[in-house]
Design an enzyme around this catalytic site. Structure first.
Site, PDB file in Angstrom:
ATOM      1  N   ARG A 132       0.839  -1.208   0.000  1.00 50.39           N
ATOM      2  CA  ARG A 132       0.000   0.000   0.000  1.00 50.39           C
ATOM      3  C   ARG A 132       0.872   1.255   0.000  1.00 50.39           C
ATOM      4  O   ARG A 132       0.551   2.256  -0.653  1.00 50.39           O
ATOM      5  CB  ARG A 132      -0.918  -0.015   1.228  1.00 50.39           C
ATOM      6  CG  ARG A 132      -2.007  -1.057   1.163  1.00 50.39           C
ATOM      7  CD  ARG A 132      -3.017  -0.887   2.270  1.00 50.39           C
ATOM      8  NE  ARG A 132      -2.659  -1.567   3.492  1.00 50.39           N
ATOM      9  CZ  ARG A 132      -3.081  -2.772   3.860  1.00 50.39           C
ATOM     10  NH1 ARG A 132      -3.886  -3.448   3.071  1.00 50.39           N
ATOM     11  NH2 ARG A 132      -2.722  -3.303   5.000  1.00 50.39           N
TER      12      ARG A 132
ATOM     13  N   CYS B   9      -3.409 -13.368  -4.035  1.00 49.92           N
ATOM     14  CA  CYS B   9      -3.119 -13.807  -2.669  1.00 49.92           C
ATOM     15  C   CYS B   9      -3.346 -15.307  -2.510  1.00 49.92           C
ATOM     16  O   CYS B   9      -3.494 -15.800  -1.392  1.00 49.92           O
ATOM     17  CB  CYS B   9      -3.958 -13.030  -1.661  1.00 49.92           C
ATOM     18  SG  CYS B   9      -5.736 -13.270  -1.838  1.00 49.92           S
TER      19      CYS B   9
ATOM     20  N   ASP C 150      -6.814  -5.827  -6.172  1.00 50.90           N
ATOM     21  CA  ASP C 150      -6.461  -6.596  -4.968  1.00 50.90           C
ATOM     22  C   ASP C 150      -7.584  -7.591  -4.683  1.00 50.90           C
ATOM     23  O   ASP C 150      -8.287  -7.490  -3.671  1.00 50.90           O
ATOM     24  CB  ASP C 150      -6.253  -5.651  -3.784  1.00 50.90           C
ATOM     25  CG  ASP C 150      -5.838  -6.381  -2.513  1.00 50.90           C
ATOM     26  OD1 ASP C 150      -5.350  -7.521  -2.618  1.00 50.90           O
ATOM     27  OD2 ASP C 150      -6.017  -5.823  -1.416  1.00 50.90           O
TER      28      ASP C 150
ATOM     29  N   ASP D 259     -16.271  -2.542  -4.403  1.00 52.36           N
ATOM     30  CA  ASP D 259     -16.302  -3.821  -3.710  1.00 52.36           C
ATOM     31  C   ASP D 259     -17.730  -4.358  -3.721  1.00 52.36           C
ATOM     32  O   ASP D 259     -18.693  -3.575  -3.667  1.00 52.36           O
ATOM     33  CB  ASP D 259     -15.819  -3.691  -2.268  1.00 52.36           C
ATOM     34  CG  ASP D 259     -15.356  -5.027  -1.702  1.00 52.36           C
ATOM     35  OD1 ASP D 259     -14.137  -5.292  -1.729  1.00 52.36           O
ATOM     36  OD2 ASP D 259     -16.213  -5.805  -1.250  1.00 52.36           O
TER      37      ASP D 259
ATOM     38  N   PHE E  59     -11.847  -4.228  -5.676  1.00 55.20           N
ATOM     39  CA  PHE E  59     -11.858  -5.128  -4.516  1.00 55.20           C
ATOM     40  C   PHE E  59     -11.262  -4.391  -3.313  1.00 55.20           C
ATOM     41  O   PHE E  59     -10.368  -4.870  -2.640  1.00 55.20           O
ATOM     42  CB  PHE E  59     -11.069  -6.412  -4.800  1.00 55.20           C
ATOM     43  CG  PHE E  59     -11.443  -7.105  -6.082  1.00 55.20           C
ATOM     44  CD1 PHE E  59     -12.563  -7.927  -6.138  1.00 55.20           C
ATOM     45  CD2 PHE E  59     -10.685  -6.934  -7.232  1.00 55.20           C
ATOM     46  CE1 PHE E  59     -12.907  -8.576  -7.327  1.00 55.20           C
ATOM     47  CE2 PHE E  59     -11.021  -7.563  -8.414  1.00 55.20           C
ATOM     48  CZ  PHE E  59     -12.131  -8.386  -8.473  1.00 55.20           C
TER      49      PHE E  59
END
Length: 411
Positions: free
Chosen positions: A225, A352, A312, A263, A241
């Site tokens: 970030r 991730c 993300d 989101d 996201f």
């Protein structure tokens, strides 16, 4: 505490597990797991969750670990020294080592204090949010010790002048079922207000440790970030996201002209708006509840363009069986994002998922760029923050892949 120590001495591993010839390659290369199909025999009495001694097929000692017949991961190794007692003193040593590592490598105001196998404490996750600890126990053996672990950690932190106000357990991950454990959550000790205010990179957040995703906040992206901030000054930014707004708020605080966060979770968007107000950024950073896969084509049809797009997403795959479908998802969002970026603008994109390997993720991004006739100039490649250390040979500890590219039209 002395009585506890005596009881743990009595629990010393007495059963001996012998591996099949040619098996145990993961453990021998530095990993922590032994699977059910690698075991030739077990001699001696034990209960699931007990410590056992592990031998190679020829009797060579490999270490000690927790055994659990309910799990495909039959043994989680705790030490390679078969003479080492796995007791409360041992846990104190491991926890102290984990904390000393954090003090040297990261901002400890809020951080992951224990990261399972990578801290040689398989199945245990502990996050610190200011003066609150959140504990996640994912394996039977370590689950037996969670109350003692909390007590020891409090003592260790107190030595550095950190008074822990409360502890909350978030052992509600579905992987516990594979260990024969029920999902559980709740206070360990006295109750407290489960909404915690934290600050990271100068940005303030409200973290809900009771109802938030995982343990309440994604600490692993802390320095990623920070890395996008320099690209966002004066820029029009799209954060996909966004969860509770972390990348978006970093962009806004860095001086972005405008930021839109997307989101699909109404709860996440509500929290993101609250976090924007908390930082005085509501005029610059806005949020919308939308499905990113539907919204990106819509923005393209409307002719929208951005200087910076951030992707993300959640893990699209949590098993090898779903990798192919995940590849389609990653390719689609990266392709759509590149179409929305101005010539010479920037894309921050990540995965991730442990099962989405570096090689596969890199290949997918390259395919997406080729499909939309874009040229990528890599600014940098990053992984998870150091408080989520990557233990070589324990492949499950390496999961986050994070790229920053400049996106150029074909020239």
């Amino acid at each position: 505490m002395e009585n506890d120590r005596e009881k743990e001495k009595e629990k010393m591993g007495s059963a001996i597990v012998t591996l099949k010839k040619g098996e145990g390659r993961t453990v021998k290369s530095g990993g922590m797991w032994i699977y059910d199909n690698e075991i030739a025999s077990i001699v001696g009495s034990f209960e699931d969750g007990d410590i056992v001694i592990v031998h190679d097929f020829d009797g060579y000692p490999l270490g000690k670990g927790f055994i659990n017949r309910h799990s495909k991961i039959r043994i989680r190794l705790m030490t390679r020294d078969c003479s080492q007692e796995v007791n409360l003193d041992f846990l104190r040593m491991r926890l102290s080592d984990a904390w000393e590592y954090r003090k040297r490598t990261v901002d400890i105001a809020s951080c992951r204090v224990v990261f399972g196998e990578a801290d040689f404490l398989p199945g245990l996750v502990v996050d610190k949010y200011h003066d609150i600890l959140v504990v996640q126990s994912l394996a039977l053996g370590i689950d037996r010790y969670k109350v003692q672990i909390v007590s020891i950690l409090k003592e260790i932190l107190k030595q550095d002048g950190i008074a822990i106000r409360g502890v909350y357990e978030r052992s509600d991950a579905k992987v516990r079922v594979q260990e024969g454990l029920e999902c559980t959550k709740g206070f360990i000790g006295e109750e407290f207000d489960t909404e915690v205010a934290i600050e990271e990179n100068g940005v303030k957040y409200y973290v809900d440790v009771k109802e938030g995703q995982k343990t309440g906040f994604f600490l692993d992206q802390k320095y990623n970030r920070q890395a996008i901030r320099k690209l966002c000054r004066g820029a029009r930014v799209l954060d996909c996201f966004t969860h509770t707004g972390s990348f978006a708020l970093n962009a806004g605080q860095a001086g972005a002209a405008s930021v839109l966060g997307l989101d699909a979770s109404e709860t996440g968007v509500a929290q993101a708006k609250r976090n924007a107000a908390f930082n005085g950024l509501s005029e610059i950073v806005s949020f919308e509840c939308a499905d990113v896969f539907e919204k990106l084509p819509e923005l393209e049809r409307e002719g929208e363009k951005f200087d910076v797009v951030i992707l993300d997403p959640p893990a699209f795959t949590k098993s090898r069986n779903s990798v192919k479908n995940a590849m389609k998802g990653y390719r689609e969002i990266n392709l759509r994002a590149m179409k929305l970026i101005k010539d010479g603008g920037f894309l921050a994109t990540c995965s991730c998922s442990h099962f989405m390997t570096y090689e596969l993720f890199t290949k997918i991004i390259g395919q997406a760029a080729a499909n939309v006739h874009k040229r990528l100039r890599q600014v940098e490649f990053r992984t998870q923050a150091p408080d989520h250390p990557i233990l070589w040979a324990a492949n499950e500890s390496y999961y986050l892949k994070f790229y920053i590219f400049q996106v150029c039209d074909e020239k």
